[in-house]
Design a protein around this motif. Structure first.
Motif, PDB file in Angstrom:
ATOM      1  N   MET A 153      -6.361  -2.056   5.538  1.00 33.60           N
ATOM      2  CA  MET A 153      -5.253  -2.704   4.710  1.00 33.60           C
ATOM      3  C   MET A 153      -6.009  -3.701   3.788  1.00 33.60           C
ATOM      4  N   VAL A 158      -4.248   4.270   8.402  1.00 33.32           N
ATOM      5  CA  VAL A 158      -4.698   2.980   7.900  1.00 33.32           C
ATOM      6  C   VAL A 158      -4.578   1.712   8.835  1.00 33.32           C
ATOM      7  N   SER A 171       2.151   1.598  -2.091  1.00 30.49           N
ATOM      8  CA  SER A 171       3.060   0.653  -1.622  1.00 30.49           C
ATOM      9  C   SER A 171       2.713  -0.747  -1.996  1.00 30.49           C
ATOM     10  N   ASN A 204      -1.316   6.443  -0.532  1.00 29.44           N
ATOM     11  CA  ASN A 204       0.136   5.896  -0.399  1.00 29.44           C
ATOM     12  C   ASN A 204       0.268   4.422  -0.111  1.00 29.44           C
ATOM     13  N   TYR A 205      -1.001   3.964   0.478  1.00 26.61           N
ATOM     14  CA  TYR A 205      -0.757   2.162   0.843  1.00 26.61           C
ATOM     15  C   TYR A 205      -1.228   1.774  -0.538  1.00 26.61           C
TER      16      TYR A 205
END
Length: 171
Positions: free
Chosen positions: A80, A75, A130, A126-127
């Motif tokens: 992002m 990413v 987070s 996963n991002y």
């Protein structure tokens, strides 16, 4: 009876049968079920975007997809920013669940591209996790090279097909 008379008789009987079975439209329609917008101005705008829907998601996030380099699943900064926009929308709509689809371009074997698509979808998931999005709200699926966004065997098409797409699946 001759064959000609028999054929004519069968045709006449068929037309009578079809005509007798045809239904005439009713003069008035039954009332709409309770809570249904009849379009008479008493309900909501039929073109309005439903909050928490895929249309709402697309209208209010930077993009529903992020893109990857050849044989990559990291990413980057642009991704992002897109995922941060998606996370903000998901935080405003806490009951919504999504599926993150992983895709690859046509190069490589089917099995390799399925695995690569899964890594791309998981990277997006996963991002988002987070950023505070509950992972249980996100499913991951890989389509590999099976669902291209762009047809073609050139870098422009391949670049559009190396992606992860977030799709609202409901509440």
């Amino acid at each position: 009876m001759t064959i000609r008379k028999t054929t004519a008789m069968i045709a006449a009987i068929t037309m009578l049968t079809v005509g007798a079975c045809s239904k005439k439209a009713p003069e008035t329609l039954p009332p709409a079920p309770e809570g249904t917008d009849t379009g008479t101005g008493t309900g909501t705008d039929p073109n309005a975007v439903v909050p928490g829907s895929q249309q709402d998601f697309i209208a209010n996030v930077a993009s529903d997809r992020i893109f990857f380099g050849f044989d990559q699943y990291n990413v980057d900064a642009e991704d992002m920013a897109t995922l941060q926009s998606q996370a903000q929308w998901l935080q405003r709509n806490p009951a919504v669940r999504v599926t993150i689809e992983g895709h690859a371009d046509e190069r490589g074997t089917r099995d390799y591209n399925i695995a690569l698509g899964e890594r791309r979808a998981n990277a997006a998931k996963n991002y988002l996790a987070s950023l505070g999005i509950d992972p249980s709200r996100m499913n991951v699926i890989s389509y590999g090279k099976e669902r291209p966004a762009e047809l073609g065997s050139n870098e422009e098409a391949w670049a559009k097909n190396r992606r992860a797409v977030t799709v609202v699946i409901g509440r």
